[in-house]
Design a protein around this motif. Sequence first.
Motif, PDB file in Angstrom:
ATOM      1  N   ASN A   2       0.819  -1.204   0.000  1.00  0.00           N
ATOM      2  CA  ASN A   2       0.000   0.000   0.000  1.00  0.00           C
ATOM      3  C   ASN A   2       0.858   1.262   0.000  1.00  0.00           C
ATOM      4  N   THR A   3       0.160   2.395  -0.139  1.00  0.00           N
ATOM      5  CA  THR A   3       0.859   3.676  -0.245  1.00  0.00           C
ATOM      6  C   THR A   3       1.654   3.998   1.018  1.00  0.00           C
ATOM      7  N   ASP A   4       1.082   3.706   2.184  1.00  0.00           N
ATOM      8  CA  ASP A   4       1.779   3.990   3.443  1.00  0.00           C
ATOM      9  C   ASP A   4       3.107   3.238   3.530  1.00  0.00           C
ATOM     10  N   THR A   5       3.105   1.984   3.094  1.00  0.00           N
ATOM     11  CA  THR A   5       4.326   1.184   3.126  1.00  0.00           C
ATOM     12  C   THR A   5       5.372   1.758   2.182  1.00  0.00           C
ATOM     13  N   LEU A   6       4.935   2.173   0.998  1.00  0.00           N
ATOM     14  CA  LEU A   6       5.866   2.738   0.017  1.00  0.00           C
ATOM     15  C   LEU A   6       6.443   4.064   0.506  1.00  0.00           C
ATOM     16  N   LEU A   7       5.613   4.876   1.154  1.00  0.00           N
ATOM     17  CA  LEU A   7       6.112   6.141   1.697  1.00  0.00           C
ATOM     18  C   LEU A   7       7.104   5.895   2.826  1.00  0.00           C
ATOM     19  N   ALA A   8       6.798   4.919   3.677  1.00  0.00           N
ATOM     20  CA  ALA A   8       7.719   4.588   4.765  1.00  0.00           C
ATOM     21  C   ALA A   8       9.040   4.073   4.206  1.00  0.00           C
ATOM     22  N   LEU A   9       8.964   3.262   3.153  1.00  0.00           N
ATOM     23  CA  LEU A   9      10.181   2.763   2.498  1.00  0.00           C
ATOM     24  C   LEU A   9      10.988   3.919   1.926  1.00  0.00           C
ATOM     25  N   GLY A  10      10.306   4.864   1.278  1.00  0.00           N
ATOM     26  CA  GLY A  10      11.003   6.017   0.704  1.00  0.00           C
ATOM     27  C   GLY A  10      11.723   6.825   1.765  1.00  0.00           C
ATOM     28  N   PHE A  11      11.076   7.013   2.920  1.00  0.00           N
ATOM     29  CA  PHE A  11      11.705   7.759   4.005  1.00  0.00           C
ATOM     30  C   PHE A  11      12.909   6.994   4.557  1.00  0.00           C
ATOM     31  N   TYR A  12      12.756   5.677   4.727  1.00  0.00           N
ATOM     32  CA  TYR A  12      13.864   4.834   5.196  1.00  0.00           C
ATOM     33  C   TYR A  12      15.042   4.926   4.223  1.00  0.00           C
ATOM     34  N   ALA A  13      14.734   4.856   2.929  1.00  0.00           N
ATOM     35  CA  ALA A  13      15.789   4.934   1.916  1.00  0.00           C
ATOM     36  C   ALA A  13      16.482   6.282   1.956  1.00  0.00           C
ATOM     37  N   LEU A  14      15.708   7.349   2.160  1.00  0.00           N
ATOM     38  CA  LEU A  14      16.289   8.691   2.218  1.00  0.00           C
ATOM     39  C   LEU A  14      17.232   8.843   3.405  1.00  0.00           C
TER      40      LEU A  14
END
Length: 201
Positions: A2-14
């Motif tokens: 879901n979108t929340d998981t992808l956003l959390a992944l993006g923040f982790y990657a950043l």
Amino acid sequence: MNTDTLLALGFYALVTSITPGPNNLMLLASGVNFGFAKTLPHLAGISIGFGVMVFGVGLGFAELFTAYPPLYTGVRIVGALYLVWLAWQIATAPAPSDSGTRRRPLGFLGAAAFQWVNPKAWVMAVGASANYLPAGATVVQVAVVAIIYALVNAPSVALWALFGSSVRGWLQRAQNRRMFNILMAILLLATLYPMLTARLG
């Protein structure tokens, strides 16, 4: 996913990509010594090489380390030796005004290969896989995580190369450039401690 998981992944990657580490310190030094344009292959090698690593870890490659702990020890030793060699290359890099053949920046393949012997990169990749992939993830899901990580990683690490390139003018004096390179080498060696004590799980 879901979108929340992808956003959390993006923040982790950043966060994991933009914070100081061996890759970013090497890009900073490369930006100072060679400029941003000549550092682009190095930068691409980091992002693409790490994306491929995340993909491999997501498919279960890291389980080899669980099954054979000495293998991970070997990776850390090889990574440490390679990092020492890179630190030496940075510390002894001649200034642009020096006569003779100038050393070239680290290339695409060298930067990509370094990811596979970089314990910090392994910990980051395993963290992404463990926290953002569902159990029994499909190849497509693993590929999405790897691509997102690579896309976030590229501009994050590019900032370090850009900063290095932007301060080149301040380091035109050979003596200042040498002092900067020695400092970068020392900082790079300092990353050995967390790298060698990092755990995958």
